[in-house]
Design an enzyme around this catalytic site. Structure first.
Site, PDB file in Angstrom:
ATOM      1  N   HIS A   1       0.863  -1.263   0.009  1.00 47.56           N
ATOM      2  CA  HIS A   1       0.077  -0.057   0.065  1.00 47.56           C
ATOM      3  C   HIS A   1       0.847   1.224   0.174  1.00 47.56           C
ATOM      4  O   HIS A   1       1.923   1.166   0.621  1.00 47.56           O
ATOM      5  CB  HIS A   1      -0.837   0.209   1.184  1.00 47.56           C
ATOM      6  CG  HIS A   1      -2.161  -1.069   0.867  1.00 47.56           C
ATOM      7  ND1 HIS A   1      -3.244  -0.729   1.895  1.00 47.56           N
ATOM      8  CD2 HIS A   1      -2.266  -1.983   0.078  1.00 47.56           C
ATOM      9  CE1 HIS A   1      -4.051  -1.794   1.407  1.00 47.56           C
ATOM     10  NE2 HIS A   1      -3.469  -2.433   0.422  1.00 47.56           N
TER      11      HIS A   1
ATOM     12  N   GLU B   1       0.665   4.071   1.583  1.00 55.60           N
ATOM     13  CA  GLU B   1       1.140   4.571   2.828  1.00 55.60           C
ATOM     14  C   GLU B   1       2.207   3.922   3.262  1.00 55.60           C
ATOM     15  O   GLU B   1       3.177   4.754   3.933  1.00 55.60           O
ATOM     16  CB  GLU B   1       0.062   4.745   3.793  1.00 55.60           C
ATOM     17  CG  GLU B   1      -1.371   5.229   3.345  1.00 55.60           C
ATOM     18  CD  GLU B   1      -2.395   4.479   2.353  1.00 55.60           C
ATOM     19  OE1 GLU B   1      -3.215   4.891   2.250  1.00 55.60           O
ATOM     20  OE2 GLU B   1      -1.983   3.417   1.861  1.00 55.60           O
TER      21      GLU B   1
ATOM     22  N   CYS C   1      -6.504   2.393   4.801  1.00 53.19           N
ATOM     23  CA  CYS C   1      -7.524   1.370   5.104  1.00 53.19           C
ATOM     24  C   CYS C   1      -6.871   1.306   6.601  1.00 53.19           C
ATOM     25  O   CYS C   1      -6.182   2.007   7.113  1.00 53.19           O
ATOM     26  CB  CYS C   1      -6.786   0.295   4.498  1.00 53.19           C
ATOM     27  SG  CYS C   1      -5.259  -0.603   4.825  1.00 53.19           S
TER      28      CYS C   1
ATOM     29  N   CYS D   1      -3.301   0.249   7.378  1.00 53.71           N
ATOM     30  CA  CYS D   1      -2.308   1.238   7.072  1.00 53.71           C
ATOM     31  C   CYS D   1      -2.479   2.534   8.287  1.00 53.71           C
ATOM     32  O   CYS D   1      -1.503   3.126   8.787  1.00 53.71           O
ATOM     33  CB  CYS D   1      -2.658   1.849   5.822  1.00 53.71           C
ATOM     34  SG  CYS D   1      -1.765   0.873   4.449  1.00 53.71           S
TER      35      CYS D   1
END
Length: 208
Positions: free
Chosen positions: A65, A67, A97, A100
């Protein structure tokens, strides 16, 4: 994952206009938009009256992801040095999410010299009131992160800063303002549920 190579690639390449609009368009049902893009500005204080800046963009890569990819860049030393004070601003096509959010909150608790502000175009899996994504956003807020829904001025700034606009002026798409207002209301309900009625009155006055 070669994080340093990815960093310098993203720092040097601006987003294409169509790609920015496709991924950042704040529509209610963003069908087919499975990637998250993250445009960032990193400000660091290098002296009493001196700041330095980095900016660029990232997207999900190899199952990581975006992040967490940004955190990898920090850990690799591409954007971060111990001992300096940092202010980081993200403009994300999707809000983080739950996983994260947890990782970010954990990182920030260990990095008191870094402040993070997140602007989001859309809210990720936040429709159910009991969704873990909602709790993740509240966790970030408790960690000191400012979370805001992007409005026209934010899109304009991103267009001028991160997009190969070729002097073309940013033009708002149909529904940008209305969708931004509705998403801001939803985000407020998530982060400040006790204030929902007051916001409801304000939006009724606006006819929204």
């Amino acid at each position: 994952l070669d994080t340093m190579k990815t960093y310098f690639l993203c720092l040097s390449v601006l987003l294409a206009q169509k790609k920015f609009i496709y991924h950042y368009k704040n529509m209610r049902w963003a069908k087919g938009r499975h990637e998250t893009y993250l445009c960032f500005v990193v400000k660091r204080r290098v002296g009493p009256n001196s700041l330095s800046f980095d900016f660029g963009h990232l997207r999900n890569r190899s199952g990581c992801h975006v992040e967490l990819l940004f955190l990898r860049l920090l850990e690799a030393g591409a954007l971060y040095s111990v001992g300096l004070c940092y202010s980081v601003t993200w403009f994300c096509s999707w809000s983080p999410c739950s996983d994260c959010s947890y990782r970010l909150a954990q990182f920030l608790s260990q990095t008191p010299n870094l402040r993070l502000r997140i602007y989001v175009s859309r809210l990720y899996f936040c429709d159910p009131e009991d969704s873990s994504a909602r709790e993740g956003l509240r966790m970030l807020q408790r960690a000191g992160v400012q979370i805001t829904v992007m409005n026209y001025e934010d899109y304009f700034y991103c267009w001028q800063t991160f997009v190969a606009c070729r002097q073309r002026v940013f033009k708002a798409w149909d529904g940008l303002h209305q969708n931004s207002v509705q998403l801001a209301r939803k985000l407020n309900d998530i982060l400040q549920p006790g204030e929902a009625e007051d916001w409801g009155d304000a939006f009724e006055l606006l006819g929204l």
